[in-house]
Design an enzyme around this catalytic site. Structure first.
Site, PDB file in Angstrom:
ATOM      1  N   HIS A  84       0.942  -1.357  -0.091  1.00 33.60           N
ATOM      2  CA  HIS A  84       0.418  -0.278  -0.107  1.00 33.60           C
ATOM      3  C   HIS A  84       1.101   1.185   0.016  1.00 33.60           C
ATOM      4  CE1 HIS A  84      -4.098  -1.906   1.121  1.00 33.60           C
ATOM      5  NE2 HIS A  84      -3.284  -3.090   1.619  1.00 33.60           N
ATOM      6  N   ASN A 157     -10.708  -2.955   1.756  1.00 35.52           N
ATOM      7  CA  ASN A 157     -10.369  -2.776   0.952  1.00 35.52           C
ATOM      8  C   ASN A 157     -11.268  -2.471   0.057  1.00 35.52           C
ATOM      9  OD1 ASN A 157      -6.848  -3.430   1.062  1.00 35.52           O
ATOM     10  ND2 ASN A 157      -7.188  -5.316   0.519  1.00 35.52           N
ATOM     11  N   HIS A 348      -3.592   1.410  11.427  1.00 36.65           N
ATOM     12  CA  HIS A 348      -4.366   0.205  12.502  1.00 36.65           C
ATOM     13  C   HIS A 348      -5.006  -0.587  12.818  1.00 36.65           C
ATOM     14  CE1 HIS A 348      -2.700  -2.907  14.853  1.00 36.65           C
ATOM     15  NE2 HIS A 348      -2.305  -2.817  16.109  1.00 36.65           N
ATOM     16  N   TYR A 371       0.885  -4.580  12.334  1.00 34.27           N
ATOM     17  CA  TYR A 371       1.019  -2.771  12.050  1.00 34.27           C
ATOM     18  C   TYR A 371       1.280  -1.924  12.819  1.00 34.27           C
ATOM     19  CZ  TYR A 371      -2.991  -3.966   8.304  1.00 34.27           C
ATOM     20  OH  TYR A 371      -3.282  -4.257   6.707  1.00 34.27           O
TER      21      TYR A 371
HETATM   22 FE1  HDE Z   1      -2.733  -4.751   5.772  1.00 39.92          FE
HETATM   23  N1  HDE Z   1      -0.850  -3.754   5.451  1.00 39.92           N
HETATM   24  N2  HDE Z   1      -2.004  -7.147   5.506  1.00 39.92           N
HETATM   25  N3  HDE Z   1      -4.214  -5.566   4.721  1.00 39.92           N
HETATM   26  N4  HDE Z   1      -3.034  -2.876   4.670  1.00 39.92           N
HETATM   27  C1  HDE Z   1      -0.446  -2.597   5.667  1.00 39.92           C
HETATM   28  O1  HDE Z   1       0.563  -1.350   7.208  1.00 39.92           O
HETATM   29  C2  HDE Z   1      -1.042  -6.662   6.321  1.00 39.92           C
HETATM   30  C3  HDE Z   1      -4.984  -6.909   4.879  1.00 39.92           C
HETATM   31  C4  HDE Z   1      -4.577  -2.634   4.266  1.00 39.92           C
HETATM   32  O2  HDE Z   1      -2.863   3.565   3.900  1.00 39.92           O
HETATM   33  C5  HDE Z   1       0.556  -2.519   6.075  1.00 39.92           C
HETATM   34  O3  HDE Z   1       1.235   0.834   7.949  1.00 39.92           O
HETATM   35  C6  HDE Z   1      -0.687  -8.210   6.833  1.00 39.92           C
HETATM   36  C7  HDE Z   1      -5.761  -7.220   4.778  1.00 39.92           C
HETATM   37  C8  HDE Z   1      -5.184  -1.346   4.161  1.00 39.92           C
HETATM   38  O4  HDE Z   1      -1.656   3.707   5.115  1.00 39.92           O
HETATM   39  C9  HDE Z   1       1.298  -3.700   6.864  1.00 39.92           C
HETATM   40  C10 HDE Z   1      -1.742  -9.205   7.113  1.00 39.92           C
HETATM   41  C11 HDE Z   1      -6.586  -5.608   4.440  1.00 39.92           C
HETATM   42  C12 HDE Z   1      -3.164  -0.828   4.263  1.00 39.92           C
HETATM   43  C13 HDE Z   1       0.137  -4.665   6.407  1.00 39.92           C
HETATM   44  C14 HDE Z   1      -2.929  -7.665   6.204  1.00 39.92           C
HETATM   45  C15 HDE Z   1      -5.498  -5.371   4.869  1.00 39.92           C
HETATM   46  C16 HDE Z   1      -2.541  -2.294   4.661  1.00 39.92           C
HETATM   47  C17 HDE Z   1       1.721  -1.782   5.256  1.00 39.92           C
HETATM   48  C18 HDE Z   1      -2.278 -10.166   6.853  1.00 39.92           C
HETATM   49  C19 HDE Z   1      -8.024  -5.123   3.710  1.00 39.92           C
HETATM   50  C20 HDE Z   1      -3.212   0.409   3.926  1.00 39.92           C
HETATM   51  C21 HDE Z   1       2.042  -0.254   5.641  1.00 39.92           C
HETATM   52  C22 HDE Z   1      -2.169 -10.616   7.389  1.00 39.92           C
HETATM   53  C23 HDE Z   1      -9.309  -5.844   5.032  1.00 39.92           C
HETATM   54  C24 HDE Z   1      -3.290   1.798   5.267  1.00 39.92           C
HETATM   55  C25 HDE Z   1       1.456  -0.131   7.288  1.00 39.92           C
HETATM   56  C26 HDE Z   1      -2.741   2.959   4.994  1.00 39.92           C
HETATM   57  C27 HDE Z   1      -1.479  -1.833   5.163  1.00 39.92           C
HETATM   58  C28 HDE Z   1      -0.203  -5.502   6.914  1.00 39.92           C
HETATM   59  C29 HDE Z   1      -3.751  -7.668   5.437  1.00 39.92           C
HETATM   60  C30 HDE Z   1      -5.712  -3.621   3.998  1.00 39.92           C
HETATM   61  C31 HDE Z   1       2.751  -4.148   6.624  1.00 39.92           C
HETATM   62  C32 HDE Z   1       0.812  -8.841   8.276  1.00 39.92           C
HETATM   63  C33 HDE Z   1      -7.133  -8.506   4.615  1.00 39.92           C
HETATM   64  C34 HDE Z   1      -5.777  -0.225   3.126  1.00 39.92           C
HETATM   65  O5  HDE Z   1       1.283  -3.555   8.426  1.00 39.92           O
END
Ligand code: HDE
Length: 724
Positions: A84, A157, A348, A371
């Site tokens: 992202h 999402n 988060h 997060y």
């Molecule tokens: Fe994320 N995800 N994600 N994700 N995600 C991040 O956190 C992660 C997942 C989502 O505009 C990271 O600050 C793991 C699902 C959005 O700043 C990180 C898993 C959904 C955003 C991270 C998921 C999301 C992130 C990278 C699986 C939809 C952007 C930067 C367990 C429900 C937020 C950050 C923004 C961002 C980890 C799966 C949505 C790496 C480990 C499912 C919208 O922490």
């Protein structure tokens, strides 16, 4: 003249206590002193020349002014988000429609009079920070609510399901989709071997693949996307009763996608397409709006759904559990500074408020670790909550202290609890009923590293999604799979993927396989990797209209962009009427001509030109108007860029309206017409040949606008034959 004397500002210390979010966010840059200083406040005598030994001499090491400026510049970048990375943000507010007291005690979901400030960040997932907006990908839809009880983040999402069921597979998924490690290609694209190698070995991803291959993955605008919390969460009311909840955002403008060819071209013509669209809409007062919807499943009723509510590869069909609309989100202010706000905002899923809690979805549970951890490397310190965009608006107080970049100057002597020295009181968390209470779910299980057998169905909802699409949407899904798999070099991967698709629908798989140089799909081939169970639940619904994009048209032309193609000699009587009707209905009209400046109309009036054909291609518009005027039309017909403009708009299924002899430009599409334009019959969906008499009584405007509101005419025939 000596520079005005600067006023000394008193350092502000304690961050405890309620703060005005707006003034806090604005405070950082607004000031009256325009004298340039160093970061220590020293006035800079000359910002154009470094300190040298003589005007032509070497630069001196002692030039601390130069060194401070360059050092700061050298450290301007922070690590981009691991996923992202590419995002756009906006401020706004959320308002609930009615008290939700029956389900949740969350304060921001009770009072319809209260506007809760929000910051929203939309993003793509796979690409880096500078990648194009319109790539095929899921979009992040992250909302931070600054509530009176603390910040609540709904980090969702634009698709309601995800690729994997357990957080432990997330690094594998992301490594597979990111550019391949040996040559760092391709950027922001899933169309390469490693992604499809992984996806074809992970049948649990099949449902999400259907969404990713659909037009949801190439939104027309961030303002025209749905949003989803994906996981099941819990609502908990003041009595401690809990139910499951799934969150939805429904855009007021309808749900719309781009044509794939269009999306790829925009990626080159305007990589900031979505960011610009969001920014311009807010700047012009067309504030994007969504309604918040919830699907509530009473505790104990989740077993009746027919699938596991904790499985993030499943959605709850709206046919099964209707979405209740409970409030609205309005984005009404652009950020003042992209870095300070959009880049530094830290979301988060674990930022909760009382009344909302997690479920045991194993993907969500893993996110709860990730997060905060990612902010530590991205924002560099455990004090990221002090960055203005991240700080809460309600009072906060604890004994966490110090650390890199600490802003707060804590004045108390004690930084521990319990104590009697701090302000003469003993600090303690009071009573069981106050503060955030985790839902006391009964858990008695052995520790086990296994997937629940109730997660073993990987295809039935992929089939449900496929069955629910319109014919045009199905065609786009087939084309997208073909495109992606045609970029996969290893034939075995292509084969394994279409064999997997045969478990969704044999017709789909057969159509996808046809041009890929592989065998016909084998529905008996085992799905995915060895040991994967292929088990099908019986879906309670076979089809859900809510899953079709065409079922959510929005119904208006508001903020739709209409290109008006003109050259010298253009006929303005009819043009003015249609243009005025469009503008009155909220559409945005731009005059495109061979050159900037003005063109002269048939009656000698000067019309101001907005863009040239060279600088503003048809992919930047939703519809095209070709006014009449013999000389104008002749000039456009002789101009390759103008002809291409119309061909491309036609190929991308956009609404086209031609008035009087403007219709001649359409002949490039192969439509025949007589000398009298009234004789031309409408050859295909969304092409309006305007009968001049009907323009002035408003009929043409009505037809044109009704067609634009439908967004694209995907059912249009022969578009593949158009050479654009
Ligand atoms: Fe994320 N995800 N994600 N994700 N995600 C991040 O956190 C992660 C997942 C989502 O505009 C990271 O600050 C793991 C699902 C959005 O700043 C990180 C898993 C959904 C955003 C991270 C998921 C999301 C992130 C990278 C699986 C939809 C952007 C930067 C367990 C429900 C937020 C950050 C923004 C961002 C980890 C799966 C949505 C790496 C480990 C499912 C919208 O922490």
């Amino acid at each position: 003249m000596p520079p005005p004397k600067r006023k000394a500002a008193s350092p502000s210390g304690n961050m405890d206590g309620a703060k005005d979010k707006q003034s806090q966010l604005a405070a950082s840059t607004v000031g009256t002193a325009r004298v340039l200083t160093t970061n220590q406040g020293l006035e800079i005598p000359d910002n154009h020349n470094s300190l040298k030994a003589g005007v032509r001499g070497p630069t001196l090491m002692e030039d601390f002014i130069l060194r401070e400026k360059i050092t700061h510049f050298d450290h301007e970048r922070i690590p981009e988000r691991a996923v992202h990375a590419r995002g756009s943000g906006a401020h706004g507010y959320f308002k609930v429609y009615k008290p939700m007291v029956q389900y949740t005690s969350a304060a921001f979901l009770q009072d319809p009079e209260i506007e809760t400030p929000v910051f929203v960040r939309f993003s793509t997932v796979a690409g880096s920070k500078g990648s194009a907006d319109t790539v095929r990908d899921a979009r992040g839809f992250a909302v931070k609510f600054y509530t009176s009880e603390g910040n609540y983040d709904l980090v969702g999402n634009n698709m309601p399901v995800f690729f994997i069921q357990d957080a432990i597979k997330f690094p594998d998924l992301i490594h597979a989709v990111k550019p391949e490690p040996h040559h760092e290609m391709p950027q922001a694209a899933s169309a390469h071997d490693t992604f499809w190698d992984f996806a074809s070995l992970m049948p649990e991803s099949t449902h999400m693949l259907m969404w990713i291959m659909s037009d949801r993955a190439v939104p027309r605008s961030l303002r025209m996307m749905e949003g989803f919390g994906v996981h099941a969460f819990r609502f908990v009311n003041a009595r401690g009763d809990s139910c499951f909840v799934k969150f939805h955002w429904k855009p007021k403008l309808g749900v719309h996608g781009l044509a794939w060819d269009e999306a790829q071209k925009i990626a080159g013509k305007d990589p900031d397409f979505h960011r610009r669209d969001l920014w311009e809409a807010i700047e012009s007062g067309n504030f994007p709006e969504w309604e918040l919807g919830v699907q509530i499943v009473d505790a104990g009723k989740e077993d009746e759904l027919g699938f596991d509510i904790l499985d993030p590869t499943k959605l709850i069909p709206e046919e099964q559990v209707p979405v209740q609309i409970i409030g609205k989100l309005v984005l009404n202010r652009n950020p003042d500074n992209f870095f300070a706000e959009t880049e530094q905002v830290a979301f988060h899923p674990g930022h909760l408020v009382p009344g909302i809690d997690f479920s045991n979805d194993p993907l969500l549970q893993g996110r709860l670790f990730s997060y905060t951890d990612t902010q530590l490397s991205r924002l560099g310190s455990a004090n990221f909550h002090e960055i203005p965009i991240n700080s809460s608006v309600c009072p906060m107080h604890n004994f966490q202290r110090d650390g890199l970049h600490r802003q707060t100057i804590n004045k108390e002597r004690v930084a521990y609890e319990p104590n009697t020295l701090g302000n003469g009181t003993e600090f303690r968390v009071d009573g069981a009923a106050q503060g955030f209470q985790s839902y006391p779910e009964q858990i008695e299980s052995p520790k086990i590293r296994r997937r629940s057998p109730s997660f073993d169905d990987h295809f039935s909802q992929a089939t449900l999604f496929w069955n629910s699409q319109s014919t045009a949407e199905k065609d786009h899904i087939v084309a997208a799979f073909r495109f992606e798999l045609s970029k996969v070099d290893v034939p075995d991967i292509r084969q394994r993927m279409v064999d997997n698709l045969a478990h969704v629908d044999l017709k789909l798989a057969t159509r996808v396989a046809a041009p890929l140089g592989i065998k016909a799909p084998d529905p008996k081939a085992a799905a995915g990797r060895l040991g994967f169970r292929d088990y099908r639940i019986t879906s309670k619904v076979d089809e859900d209209p809510a899953l079709r994009m065409v079922g959510r048209p929005g119904g208006s032309v508001k903020t739709r962009k209409v290109a008006i193609l003109v050259a010298d000699g253009v006929e303005t009587t009819h043009l003015r009427r249609i243009q005025q009707d469009l503008v009155d209905a909220g559409a945005l009209c731009k005059l495109i001509a061979p050159h900037l400046g003005t063109v002269s109309s048939a009656s000698g009036r000067r019309l101001a030109v907005d863009h040239t054909f060279a600088n503003m291609p048809s992919v930047m518009f939703d519809a095209v108007l070709i006014p009449g005027g013999g000389n104008s039309t002749a000039a456009l017909c002789a101009m390759g860029e103008a002809v291409h403009f119309v061909l491309e708009a036609y190929k991308h299924c956009k609404t086209i309206c031609a008035v009087n002899d403007g219709v001649q430009l359409l002949s490039t599409l192969g439509f025949s017409h007589g000398k009298n334009p009234d004789m031309v019959t409408v050859p295909t969906a969304g092409v309006i040949i305007a009968d001049a008499r009907k323009v002035l009584d408003g009929h043409i405007s009505q037809d044109f606008m009704a067609a634009i509101a439908l967004h694209r005419h995907w059912e249009r025939l022969n578009v593949d034959a158009i050479p654009a």
